[in-house]
Design an enzyme around this catalytic site. Structure first.
Site, PDB file in Angstrom:
ATOM      1  N   SER A 193     -38.226  12.201 -25.336  1.00 46.68           N
ATOM      2  CA  SER A 193     -36.772  12.096 -25.312  1.00 46.68           C
ATOM      3  C   SER A 193     -36.255  11.283 -26.502  1.00 46.68           C
ATOM      4  CB  SER A 193     -36.340  11.508 -23.969  1.00 46.68           C
ATOM      5  OG  SER A 193     -34.953  11.514 -23.861  1.00 46.68           O
TER       6      SER A 193
ATOM      7  N   HIS B  71     -36.616  16.725 -17.310  1.00 44.96           N
ATOM      8  CA  HIS B  71     -36.706  15.760 -18.415  1.00 44.96           C
ATOM      9  C   HIS B  71     -37.679  14.607 -18.177  1.00 44.96           C
ATOM     10  CE1 HIS B  71     -35.072  14.448 -22.219  1.00 44.96           C
ATOM     11  NE2 HIS B  71     -34.884  13.232 -21.759  1.00 44.96           N
TER      12      HIS B  71
END
Ligand code: NAG
Ligand code: NAG
Length: 403
Positions: free
Chosen positions: A174, A379
């Site tokens: 990320s 995610h």
């Protein structure tokens, strides 16, 4: 989607950011691991560990954690891998899922010398040679731009110096991918110091992300920016008691749903209960969210609005800072390290179209992109997912062997 409650939730998330870290007793019970430091955790599970500190050119004191080798060996390999965490995360996130699932342990057992970085401002790197993070708002005047342009290169140089190597592998998750693109475009000499980079849930362009909370935040970022400035909030540190209250109003039933929905990180990024191992919830809650500056969050909100991957937008001060009305874009054509992008369909933050656009922009540096085979993978499953070793880490390890 309940827009009004979500809006209130977003505003309160910011306002309550100023409160001191609250008790996190709700899901902690008395799980010892929730309270152990990263070195204590790693030691408890039988791995060697070292803690290192390095000071940046602008005075931030950063902490690195190292697992120099795995359980089956007592020599340190010359294959060095550097792991960089995402927003609101820290070095803890590479080990808190335990020895069978933590990428830090898995890489050490695969024969790597594992270094885990911490960007300025998270719980591990909340220190400075002259600024006090609790008193000086100046401490918090940074976004992920500075983490990418200053912190990551400083840590990489330090690791190369200690290990005597000239290059290493880099894995980011990320924001840990964003900071890699920032580093290699702002300071292209770092391309040669990285053999290959692996982006787990790559984040550069963001205008196709689907997180409801981030959408609201982006939409209201102007007033929120003003508000946080007015009341002097610089650190993004959501208060857990408030989150628990909001969770009761907004979240579904069930222990896992409640525990995750009331964690700011999961509220922003989404989660899939089926990939979550309930056993790790206490240790996860004890270490995450790990803190960030308000401007890290704001910089992402700017990307959602602009559709561009560019430096922080200071508004009227852009002229002073950049000599232009709009911030300069990060020049992806300067990136030459081979980059592997791993992305998934159910990722609220790294939208598929944005990842494909990034790969295009990287040109030859985009060595390959892999769509994760599990459609429910989201995610944060790259860090905590039950199937992460099987469907992500194995892939990364086999690709590393080719460099
Ligand atoms: C859940 O986490 C515990 C502790 O790390 C581990 O022992 C167990 O194997 C994990 N379960 C699954 C299904 O991954
Ligand atoms: C911050 O850094 C200083 C100087 O290295 C050190 O003495 C101090 O213990 C550190 N504080 C924390 C909270 O880590």
């Amino acid at each position: 989607m309940q827009v009004i409650p979500l809006l209130l939730y977003t505003i309160l998330l910011f306002v309550y950011s100023s409160a001191s870290p609250a008790s996190r007793t709700a899901v902690l019970d008395d799980d010892e691991d929730a309270y152990l430091t990263v070195p204590e955790l790693i030691t408890k599970y039988g791995y060697p560990v070292e803690e290192h500190h390095v000071t940046t050119s602008d005075g931030y004191i950063l902490t690195l954690h190292r697992i120099p080798h795995g359980k089956n060996s007592d020599t340190v390999s010359d294959k060095v891998v550097f792991l960089q965490h995402g927003l609101l995360c820290s070095s803890a996130d590479w080990v808190l899922t335990g020895t069978t699932h933590g990428l830090g342990y898995i890489l050490a057992d695969e024969g790597y010398d594992v270094w885990m970085g911490n960007g300025r401002g998270n719980h591990q790197s909340r220190n400075h040679t002259s600024l006090d993070p609790d008193k000086d708002s100046e401490f918090w005047q940074f976004s992920w731009h500075e983490i990418g342009a200053i912190d990551v290169p400083t840590m990489i140089d330090y690791v190369l110096e200690v290990t005597g190597q000239t290059s290493l592998y880099h894995i980011g998750h990320s924001q840990g991918t964003t900071t890699f693109y920032v580093m290699t475009s702002m300071r292209p000499e770092y391309n040669a110091k990285v053999k290959a980079h692996f982006s787990l849930a790559p984040i550069a362009f963001m205008n196709h992300m689907t997180s409801p909370l981030m959408h609201i935040l982006a939409f209201w970022s102007g007033p929120l920016d003003l508000l946080t400035e007015l009341i002097g909030i610089n650190e993004f540190l959501p208060n857990n008691e408030f989150m628990a209250m909001a969770g009761d109003a907004l979240c579904g039933d069930g222990d896992i749903t409640q525990a995750l929905c009331t964690n700011a990180l999961f509220a922003i990024c989404g989660f899939s209960p089926e990939e979550m191992n309930a056993t790790i919830l206490p240790v996860l809650t004890g270490h995450t969210p790990a803190g960030a500056s308000v401007n890290q969050v704001m910089h992402y909100a700017q990307e959602i609005n602009s559709g561009a991957f560019r430096q922080f937008d200071f508004g009227l001060e852009n002229l002073d800072k950049y000599g232009a009305l709009t911030p300069p874009a990060y020049d992806l054509s300067l990136i030459t390290t081979p980059i592997y992008l791993l992305y998934s369909h159910n990722d609220w933050m790294a939208g598929e179209e944005d990842v494909l656009r990034l790969c295009d922009g990287l040109g030859n540096a985009c060595a390959a992109k892999y769509l994760v085979s599990d459609d429910s993978f989201n995610h944060l499953d790259y860090l905590y997912g039950i199937r992460a070793p099987e469907i992500v880490y194995n892939k990364v390890i086999s690709l590393m062997a080719g460099h």
